[in-house]
Write a protein that holds these residues in place. Structure first.
Motif, PDB file in Angstrom:
ATOM      1  N   GLY A 119     -51.765 -93.109 -73.545  1.00 22.75           N
ATOM      2  CA  GLY A 119     -51.900 -94.531 -73.839  1.00 22.75           C
ATOM      3  C   GLY A 119     -52.391 -94.751 -75.262  1.00 22.75           C
ATOM      4  O   GLY A 119     -52.936 -93.850 -75.888  1.00 22.75           O
ATOM      5  N   LYS A 194     -47.439 -96.110 -62.435  1.00 25.39           N
ATOM      6  CA  LYS A 194     -47.513 -96.984 -63.609  1.00 25.39           C
ATOM      7  C   LYS A 194     -47.736 -98.434 -63.184  1.00 25.39           C
ATOM      8  O   LYS A 194     -48.588 -99.138 -63.710  1.00 25.39           O
ATOM      9  CB  LYS A 194     -46.215 -96.872 -64.420  1.00 25.39           C
ATOM     10  N   SER A 198     -51.262-100.592 -63.478  1.00 25.20           N
ATOM     11  CA  SER A 198     -51.171-101.741 -64.365  1.00 25.20           C
ATOM     12  C   SER A 198     -51.756-102.971 -63.678  1.00 25.20           C
ATOM     13  O   SER A 198     -52.360-103.834 -64.305  1.00 25.20           O
ATOM     14  CB  SER A 198     -49.718-102.002 -64.761  1.00 25.20           C
ATOM     15  N   ASP A 245     -51.058 -99.918 -68.682  1.00 25.47           N
ATOM     16  CA  ASP A 245     -50.620-100.363 -70.004  1.00 25.47           C
ATOM     17  C   ASP A 245     -51.763-100.936 -70.837  1.00 25.47           C
ATOM     18  O   ASP A 245     -51.694-100.934 -72.065  1.00 25.47           O
ATOM     19  CB  ASP A 245     -49.501-101.402 -69.864  1.00 25.47           C
TER      20      ASP A 245
END
Length: 639
Positions: A119, A194, A198, A245
């Protein structure tokens, strides 16, 4: 760079190497362009550019407008130009540097490898990466400064030391983790890591490098100071990271020797006190672990502060302690009998010993995993030895991971009284480009020497019987197993070679030419790296295993080797699977193959002791093609 309107393309970055360039997935566009003035590039290591070069570099930077014009953008990219994979920041500015990207800053450096970008948080000036800074046998999550601009600020104003506040600081807006809505249907895991997370946040001694890589960037910032990374994962072993994210939480799937896979969710620190000096060691990272459930906030491994009022979002998995396995939907493991069962099967899959020793020429250090048979059953040794090999580029067999314990073929052979060893010879991955590329243009030479060194190490330690040494491998490992039998006949006596590449002039060009070059440019290397010319030296027993419809290493490789064996008058055994590809996939074929492999070693390395092995309770495999035999019994699960 693609001009959509015109349909034309221009390269932004070009890199060449006199070795090879390993492909990677570490190209990460950044949300905004980075000007060189935003980065700390004030000094360099002793191996960096000269004063004159740095002056030219600074003069070039001074030509760039600040702020950067429209159309400028920056990206992270990984390169092995220093001999190890590290991250670099590039910025593209329209109309500058011949319309190519400019190297702005080296983000990481040293004798370790960055393996992935987990990230990027530009607000915190942090890049999260996984790599080998702790050890090439482990993988951890680290934090690195993206621009390290705070270091310049610290040098100007000592009052900024308040930045070194606790890593456990968390903002008010992050104190809760919301679970799925009542209408979500409980499909959190199925959404993928993911998407799920998130939703949460809305060293070793210096080594020379034989690498010679060149890029087209006129601004060479390769050796600007790179502080040591902050390690964020505290448990030893191999960590696989998926980060949300917003870089607030990550899922850590980890295992270690004797520690089966577990999955945990962590909250990242709010502030990273990167050291003012690149020679200053950073503090250890501290994490908050999301509790497994609302009723029990206890944590058996890392007693850090918990996230307040955190709610369970999806099942966290710990296969080592089934009583801790919880799920918002089902919980069938929370009982004493399952815990006892887990302890029982864990005891049957003991972890190997990790060994380190120098190569025969002292140039490198090798790592190996040793599996000893039970000394209460088979005595103190020395034991018949089997080397389990792969040995080719881009693969590592020895690491601190549960996969070492869960290697069922190795554990089966160990239960028969064999000592089994895995060694990552030169040419293996995760050790840097110099270690990996040492086999370039001459495959099958250093790999054999390092496997011989491993055997001699174990013989010297009284573990291995030098008169009873076998080896097996598949694909590149099958090639290496046959090469060891032919090139070191005094050391290796039995080999099982599965789907071997027998001559590199007949294998995939993309793979082969990366490591061997073109056949016309390297005829001697291709000839020496093929098994064929070494066949006359073979004295031991060889079993070839291959699927007739192998789409990777075609059966033609084994057929060509058989012709050479016949021409040299050498005996061999052949096991063919007419309906299998590069590796047997059907259960019946797989069980049959495992029986044949273990039988082959038992007959040719332990024939004199087969009855003793059976009497001592180790068991044996069914006799090849006969459904039974002297001192053996059918394999459990035989079809």
């Amino acid at each position: 760079r693609i001009d959509i309107a015109k349909g034309t393309t221009r390269p932004l970055y070009v890199e060449t190497s006199d070795l090879w360039i390993n492909l990677n997935h570490m190209m990460r566009p950044l949300p905004r362009p980075i000007h060189p003035d935003d980065c700390d590039c004030s000094s360099s290591s002793s191996s960096g550019p000269t004063t004159e070069q740095r002056s030219q570099q600074q003069g070039y930077y001074n030509k760039l407008p600040n702020p950067l014009p429209e159309g400028s953008f920056s990206f992270l990219f990984a390169s092995e130009r220093t001999g190890f994979s590290h991250l670099y920041v590039y910025t593209y500015v329209p109309g500058y540097n011949e319309d190519r990207a400019i190297l702005v800053r080296q983000v990481s450096g040293g004798d370790w490898m960055v393996e992935s970008i987990a990230g990027v948080d530009m607000k915190k000036d942090v890049v999260y990466v996984t790599g080998t800074h702790e050890s090439p046998l482990e993988r951890h999550l680290y934090a690195l400064p993206l621009t390290n601009s705070s270091r310049q600020d610290s040098a100007r104003d000592s009052s900024t030391t308040s930045r070194n506040s606790s890593l456990n600081h968390d903002g008010n807006d992050d104190s809760m983790i919301d679970g799925p809505s009542p209408n979500s249907g409980g499909g959190g895991v199925r959404r993928g890591f993911k998407q799920v997370i998130s939703a949460f946040g809305g060293g070793s001694k210096p080594r020379r490098s034989n690498s010679s890589m060149n890029s087209n960037s006129s601004a060479q910032a390769d050796d600007s100071p790179t502080p040591d990374p902050i390690k964020l994962t505290t448990e030893p072993g191999m960590h696989n990271i998926v980060m949300d994210d917003n870089c607030k939480y990550f899922v850590d799937t980890t295992s270690d020797l004797g520690q089966p896979t577990s999955v945990k969710v962590y909250k990242l620190p709010e502030i990273f006190p990167f050291p003012v000096s690149p020679n200053t060691a950073p503090p250890s990272g501290k994490l908050k672990k999301v509790p497994r459930n609302n009723q029990d906030n206890s944590d058996r491994s890392i007693p850090e502060q918990r996230l307040p009022e955190a709610r369970r979002f999806f099942s966290l998995f710990d296969s080592c302690t089934p009583s801790s396995m919880t799920s918002p939907f089902v919980n069938t493991y929370n009982n004493d009998s399952s815990s006892s069962e887990a302890s029982n099967w864990l005891s049957k899959l003991p972890a190997p010993e990790l060994l380190s020793y120098p190569t025969s020429d002292g140039a490198e250090i090798l790592h190996a995993a040793l599996y000893r048979p039970d000394p209460q059953v088979f005595g103190p040794g020395p034991y018949p030895l089997i080397c389990a090999v792969y040995g080719g580029p881009h693969v590592q067999r020895v690491s601190r991971s549960w996969a070492q314990c869960a290697d069922m073929r190795v554990q089966r052979l160990r239960s028969f009284g064999f000592a089994v060893v895995k060694c990552d010879n030169r040419g293996s991955s995760r050790r840097g480009l110099a270690f990996e590329s040492s086999v370039r243009n001459r495959l099958g030479r250093l790999e054999v020497l390092d496997q011989v060194t491993t055997v001699r190490q174990l013989v010297t330690r009284g573990i291995a019987d030098p008169s009873r040494v076998g080896i097996y491998g598949w694909s590149y490992g099958g090639y290496l197993a046959a090469m060891c039998l032919c090139r070191a006949p005094d050391v290796f006596h039995v080999a099982v070679s599965g789907a071997p590449v027998t001559s590199w002039d007949g294998y995939d060009t993309h793979y082969t030419e990366r490591y061997m070059g073109l056949p016309a440019d390297n005829p001697n290397g291709y000839r020496e790296s093929a098994i064929f010319d070494h066949v006359p030296n073979m004295r031991g027993k060889l079993m070839l295993v291959h699927g007739l419809i192998d789409e990777n290493v075609h059966f033609r490789h084994t057929a060509r080797l058989i012709n050479r064996l016949i021409a040299a008058g050498k005996n061999y055994d052949l096991l063919i699977f007419p309906d299998e590809r590069h590796s047997p996939r059907r259960l019946r074929d797989r069980i049959y193959m495992e029986q044949r492999i273990s039988d082959y070693f038992l007959r040719n390395l332990c024939e004199r002791n087969t009855n003793d092995v059976t009497r001592k309770g180790a068991g044996s495999s069914s006799s090849a093609g006969q459904g039974g035999g002297k001192g053996v019994r059918p394999m459990v699960g035989h079809l």
